[in-house]
Enzyme design. Structure first.
Site, PDB file in Angstrom:
ATOM      1  N   GLU A   1       0.850  -1.196   0.000  1.00 32.23           N
ATOM      2  CA  GLU A   1       0.000   0.000   0.000  1.00 32.23           C
ATOM      3  C   GLU A   1       0.883   1.244   0.000  1.00 32.23           C
ATOM      4  O   GLU A   1       1.864   1.305   0.740  1.00 32.23           O
ATOM      5  CB  GLU A   1      -0.922   0.026   1.226  1.00 32.23           C
ATOM      6  CG  GLU A   1      -1.960   1.130   1.125  1.00 32.23           C
ATOM      7  CD  GLU A   1      -2.895   1.195   2.339  1.00 32.23           C
ATOM      8  OE1 GLU A   1      -4.036   1.630   2.180  1.00 32.23           O
ATOM      9  OE2 GLU A   1      -2.468   0.815   3.444  1.00 32.23           O
TER      10      GLU A   1
ATOM     11  N   ALA B   1       1.708   0.093  10.912  1.00 28.40           N
ATOM     12  CA  ALA B   1       1.279  -1.272  10.618  1.00 28.40           C
ATOM     13  C   ALA B   1       0.581  -1.268   9.268  1.00 28.40           C
ATOM     14  O   ALA B   1       0.253  -0.214   8.720  1.00 28.40           O
ATOM     15  CB  ALA B   1       0.338  -1.787  11.706  1.00 28.40           C
ATOM     16  N   MET B   2       0.342  -2.464   8.729  1.00 29.82           N
ATOM     17  CA  MET B   2      -0.311  -2.608   7.427  1.00 29.82           C
ATOM     18  C   MET B   2      -1.271  -3.787   7.473  1.00 29.82           C
ATOM     19  O   MET B   2      -0.887  -4.879   7.868  1.00 29.82           O
ATOM     20  CB  MET B   2       0.734  -2.797   6.322  1.00 29.82           C
ATOM     21  CG  MET B   2       0.142  -3.063   4.946  1.00 29.82           C
ATOM     22  SD  MET B   2      -0.936  -1.712   4.407  1.00 29.82           S
ATOM     23  CE  MET B   2      -2.046  -2.600   3.312  1.00 29.82           C
ATOM     24  N   GLU B   3      -2.498  -3.556   7.011  1.00 23.36           N
ATOM     25  CA  GLU B   3      -3.610  -4.481   7.201  1.00 23.36           C
ATOM     26  C   GLU B   3      -3.696  -5.611   6.193  1.00 23.36           C
ATOM     27  O   GLU B   3      -4.789  -6.148   5.965  1.00 23.36           O
ATOM     28  CB  GLU B   3      -4.929  -3.699   7.174  1.00 23.36           C
ATOM     29  CG  GLU B   3      -5.306  -3.089   5.824  1.00 23.36           C
ATOM     30  CD  GLU B   3      -4.844  -1.670   5.593  1.00 23.36           C
ATOM     31  OE1 GLU B   3      -5.419  -0.996   4.738  1.00 23.36           O
ATOM     32  OE2 GLU B   3      -3.908  -1.242   6.290  1.00 23.36           O
TER      33      GLU B   3
ATOM     34  N   GLU C   1      -5.897  -2.160  12.621  1.00 22.11           N
ATOM     35  CA  GLU C   1      -5.596  -3.051  11.488  1.00 22.11           C
ATOM     36  C   GLU C   1      -6.627  -4.163  11.347  1.00 22.11           C
ATOM     37  O   GLU C   1      -6.971  -4.568  10.225  1.00 22.11           O
ATOM     38  CB  GLU C   1      -4.191  -3.650  11.634  1.00 22.11           C
ATOM     39  CG  GLU C   1      -3.071  -2.632  11.746  1.00 22.11           C
ATOM     40  CD  GLU C   1      -3.108  -1.549  10.674  1.00 22.11           C
ATOM     41  OE1 GLU C   1      -3.494  -1.846   9.531  1.00 22.11           O
ATOM     42  OE2 GLU C   1      -2.746  -0.398  10.986  1.00 22.11           O
TER      43      GLU C   1
ATOM     44  N   GLU D   1      -9.255   4.503   6.165  1.00 23.60           N
ATOM     45  CA  GLU D   1      -8.453   4.939   7.309  1.00 23.60           C
ATOM     46  C   GLU D   1      -9.260   5.704   8.355  1.00 23.60           C
ATOM     47  O   GLU D   1      -9.031   5.547   9.551  1.00 23.60           O
ATOM     48  CB  GLU D   1      -7.267   5.774   6.827  1.00 23.60           C
ATOM     49  CG  GLU D   1      -6.330   5.042   5.868  1.00 23.60           C
ATOM     50  CD  GLU D   1      -5.756   3.757   6.452  1.00 23.60           C
ATOM     51  OE1 GLU D   1      -5.897   3.524   7.675  1.00 23.60           O
ATOM     52  OE2 GLU D   1      -5.154   2.981   5.693  1.00 23.60           O
TER      53      GLU D   1
END
Length: 908
Positions: free
Chosen positions: A173, A307-309, A343, A365
């Site tokens: 992303e 963090a990244m989902e 997340e 978001e």
């Protein structure tokens, strides 16, 4: 003769036909060239080919930091075309491997031309003939580099048994899957993914889905994963490295694991418990179960974001996932909860239902930010996180008060523009307007309508108006009309309220921190109480002005002349309020007599500060209001009071340096009673909020130079140096002690600085390293500041962490600017491809407060501005202008010195 005439006629016809043919051919070829050109510079890929399924095979070489791979993409050709256009960036495509096989006839077609357009990160395949409509298979082989930019497919480093090793990680992303494999790298192009990895046999290899087969062949193994459900490319994830893990099952059978570096598994247990409980909460709230069979969460040593989902494989910075009972602070514990909840919310709102395009990023978001507080409040109600949400709310207001802000829904014309909207508008204003809408519609109606929306758009894409439609249908309220005024224009209103003839008169106008007048107009959900929270009403202010007869509002008519009136009850509306002098005085009295809630005390203070900065209110009146908070005990209110004090001190130092010591003494007087109440060490049974407050109060007293606080902090720091496990320097107060130590550091007294560097080098806890880095630039000595800034650029500091040390002391401001200019080329090279570059600009530029400095900054960046920092740079320069105007305003303020000295001596 007749024969001759006929022959001539035939010949003439042939000539004309041939001429026509060659004319058409000559026209056609330029058109084909033009067709290739038309794909360049476009915000979106053409829609004549739709990906349905990817079969990806990757082989990372962790030693050489390279990878090779192949992809077979099932495509549906939906319109006549001789082109296939998809995304690829920083990949070497083997042009001889490219082929397209149509399902109907199995004929293999090879492109006549393969064009990689680096500027637009696209791969254009031209075929000799029009491709047949229907399904086909596109195959491509490629190679790439495991980069060091924390984007795409990249390498992160870790230490194992004293040896430095690499792991391979993905961060796709917003638009970096194209750096790992050629693809349709847009959120609307959902497809299924089948992934196979060839990796070292001793390493853990993770992807979105569970493993279905693992074949070991000597030092290598081939790992195959289940095919994913429909998802966008930016959610595909791969992690290859050496990890330990802890696991648990949810009540409905989902396996949850937290992976971390070997030896840190005890630090993963807290996040695991939070994740399991949060998944169960969201299953009930969204009325849809988590849609994958497993959920992995992984702590990554090098990670640009928090963090990244990624669907089923969520990646985190270590500081956002790991929690150590002995060495982590209460703030670290809360951060883990909020980030994990954020997340996991994306697994529904973002992954299951995905924004159609980046214009709607805020849907992902803003919503995940809002619902993370919902989850945290459910899990830890004693933390009062909805009161703490006001810190996020205020960040949104502060950014959106700039002329260089942007609407929540912002047009994205190129992928390079996307990074800049990962900001407080998309996250925090987005969350705030959702909270405002939920408050207006009611919690039950909002939840019911939201669940309906998720069910309707599961496994597909949605736009902002789709959410409004679902909420409108569920509430019978004009949601679309109401919310368009908040998402499609930038900014927000300030509501001016005054009493005239026992009536409240309201007026809305756009608030700008510069003090300028904007032309925005909103439909504003007004809430207000009068004299008591039992006397409450709400209405929509749709016009520029409005009136409320207080006699109809209040049953006790004798109370009309003296009752406090509070608008925007509990700060649920995204607007500021400016009261007339009489109403403001009544509210100050209500604060002193503890009649108002913590959220309202917070709101009154923050609105007053914003109005003072915008020169719509005097600094004298703000300081007087701040004095009303001398007995404040609520963490969130005090946290904001402390931050406002820091900002006022910096302005005062520029505007009235001769009064600076009085300002410091006044701020010390606001917080000193809390040092006595909270002490230096945890108390048995104390609240989570008091544990967080202790560190903030002691840090503030150190910054403002309170001598006894500085001495005690340094004493405890020396004890800590002798014994890292000593109870006298609890993690909650270590940041305060480190700042206090650095405030006494100078070129001739370097012991504290060198001792902190030793702490940094000896710890393997990321949160401890963070505390040290964010303290090193607190020294008043410019030479030490320069040394600390240079340390940030050294190999000892991970690139993700360098930005933590950029908030330099007031005395080091000019040093930091010179350092930024001297190192700009290097900084651009290392951080320029990601969003962290904006932190260098904002942190160092924004604190200045002179028009001359703003001009100097503009001149420096005139030939150095990249699109990634363009908006952020304008915002930073605007802040400098705002500060400069504020300084002039304070310099012209009469009686400020007398009033300030009175506050210090307790005469006001």
């Amino acid at each position: 003769m007749w024969y001759c005439v006929e022959f001539v006629t035939v010949i003439t016809g042939l000539v004309i036909a041939l001429a026509s043919y060659f004319y058409m051919q000559s026209r056609r070829r330029p058109n084909l060239q033009q067709s290739m050109e038309q794909f360049k510079g476009q915000p979106r890929l053409p829609k004549f080919a739709v990906p349905k399924r990817y079969d990806i095979r990757l082989k990372p070489d962790l030693s050489a930091c390279k990878f090779s791979g192949s992809v077979a993409i099932e495509l549906n050709i939906v319109a006549d075309t001789r082109f296939i256009v998809l995304n690829a960036a920083e990949l070497f495509v083997d042009t001889t491997s490219v082929s397209f096989t149509h399902s109907s006839n199995s004929k293999v077609l090879r492109p006549s031309k393969v064009d990689v357009v680096e500027e637009d990160e696209i791969l254009v395949l031209e075929f000799a003939d029009t491709l047949p409509i229907g399904m086909g298979l596109l195959t491509i082989r490629f190679q790439g580099t495991l980069n060091d930019k924390m984007k795409g497919f990249y390498a992160s480093t870790y230490n194992h048994n004293g040896e430095k090793k690499n792991m391979a990680v993905t961060q796709f992303e917003p638009a970096d899957a194209r750096r790992c494999f050629p693809c349709w790298d847009e959120p609307a192009c959902k497809a299924m993914f089948k992934i196979t990895l060839d990796v070292p046999s001793k390493l853990v290899a993770l992807s979105n889905m569970p493993i279905i087969e693992e074949k070991v062949d000597g030092d290598l193994k081939t790992v195959s994963y289940q095919e994913s459900p429909l998802m966008s490319t930016y959610l595909v994830a791969i992690v290859v490295g050496l990890f330990d893990y802890v696991e648990h099952l949810t009540s409905y059978g989902v396996k949850v694991r937290v992976y971390c570096q070997v030896g840190k598994v005890n630090q993963a247990k807290f996040a695991l418990g939070v994740a399991v409980r949060t998944l169960e909460l969201y299953k009930d709230y969204f009325e849809v179960p988590y849609s994958l069979p497993k959920l992995d969460m992984v702590a990554i040593p090098d990670f640009a974001f928090g963090a990244m989902e990624n669907y089923g494989l969520v990646t985190f910075r270590e500081t956002a996932l790991l929690y150590d009972d002995q060495h982590s602070a209460a703030t670290n514990k809360q951060r883990v909860v909020i980030v994990v909840a954020h997340e996991l919310a994306h697994q529904w709102f973002g992954n299951l239902v995905t924004m159609e395009w980046w214009t709607h990023l805020w849907l992902n978001e803003g919503f995940a930010t809002w619902v993370s507080y919902l989850a945290a409040d459910n899990l830890f109600p004693e933390w009062k996180v909805w009161t703490q949400f006001l810190d996020d709310y205020t960040e949104g207001l502060r950014l959106d008060g700039l002329a260089e802000s942007h609407p929540i829904e912002v047009e994205i014309n190129h992928t390079r523009e996307i990074d800049e909207i990962f900001d407080a508008i998309s996250y925090k204003k987005g969350a705030s307007v959702i909270r405002m809408l939920q408050s207006y519609l009611g919690a039950e109606c909002f939840q019911r309508s939201l669940a309906s929306y998720i069910k309707k758009f599961s496994c597909s894409n949605a736009k902002t108006e789709d959410l409004w439609a679902a909420l409108e249908e569920g509430s019978d309220e004009p949601v679309n009309k109401l919310m368009n005024s908040w998402t499609r224009q930038k900014g927000y209103p300030v509501i001016t309220v005054e009493v005239k003839d026992q009536k409240l008169v309201f007026k809305q106008s756009q608030f700008l921190a510069s003090g300028s007048h904007g032309d925005g107009h909103w439909i504003v959900p007004i809430t207000l109480c009068c004299g008591s929270y039992d006397v409450y009403m709400n209405f929509l202010l749709e016009s520029k002005t409005g009136t409320l007869d207080m006699k109809e509002f209040l049953s006790d008519k004798s109370n009309l002349a003296s009752a406090w009136v509070k608008l925007n009850v509990d700060q649920t509306g995204f607007y500021r309020v400016k009261y007339d002098e009489d109403l403001a005085a009544r509210l100050q009295h209500a604060i002193e007599n503890k009649h108002l809630s913590a959220t309202d005390r917070y709101g009154i203070l923050d609105d007053s500060f914003a109005l003072c900065m915008a020169r719509q209110q005097s600094l004298n009146s703000l300081l007087t209001l701040m004095g009303a908070y001398r007995e404040e005990l609520e963490y969130t209110v005090l946290f904001n009071l402390i931050n406002i004090s820091y900002k006022v001190e910096r302005i005062a130092a520029d505007a009235t340096p001769e009064l600076l010591e009085y300002f410091k003494q006044f701020f010390i007087s606001l917080f000193l009673h809390l040092e006595d109440k909270l002490g230096w060490e945890p108390k048995t049974g104390e609240s989570h909020l008091d544990a967080m407050l202790r560190g903030e109060v002691l840090t503030a007293l150190a910054v403002f130079g309170h001598d006894l606080t500085l001495k005690e902090a340094i004493r405890r720091f020396h004890a800590f140096l002798d014994d890292r496990n000593t109870p006298v320097l609890h993690p909650d107060i270590r940041k305060a002690a480190y700042v206090a130590v650095m405030r006494k550091v100078s070129t001739s007294n370097r012991f504290g600085y060198e001792s902190l560097l030793r702490v940094y080098r000896e710890t393997d806890l990321s949160q401890e390293k963070t505390r040290v880095l964010s303290s090193l630039t607190s020294s008043p000595d410019p030479n030490i500041i320069l040394e600390a800034l240079n340390f940030l650029l050294s190999s000892e500091v991970r690139p993700q962490d360098a930005v933590l040390g950029l908030s330099v002391s007031r005395e080091g401001r000019e040093t930091a600017w010179t350092w930024l200019k001297d190192n700009w080329e290097h900084i651009s090279k290392i951080w320029g491809s990601g969003y962290l570059i904006t932190r260098f600009v904002n942190s160092i530029v924004s604190p200045f407060a002179s028009f001359e400095k703003a001009e100097e900054i503009e001149e420096f960046f005139a030939s150095r501005t990249k699109s990634k920092i363009a908006r952020n740079l304008k915002q930073s320069i605007e802040r400098v202008h705002i500060n400069a105007n504020w300084v002039q305003s304070v310099q012209n303020e009469e009686h400020l010195a007398k009033a300030l000295k009175g506050l210090v001596l307790g005469k006001v």
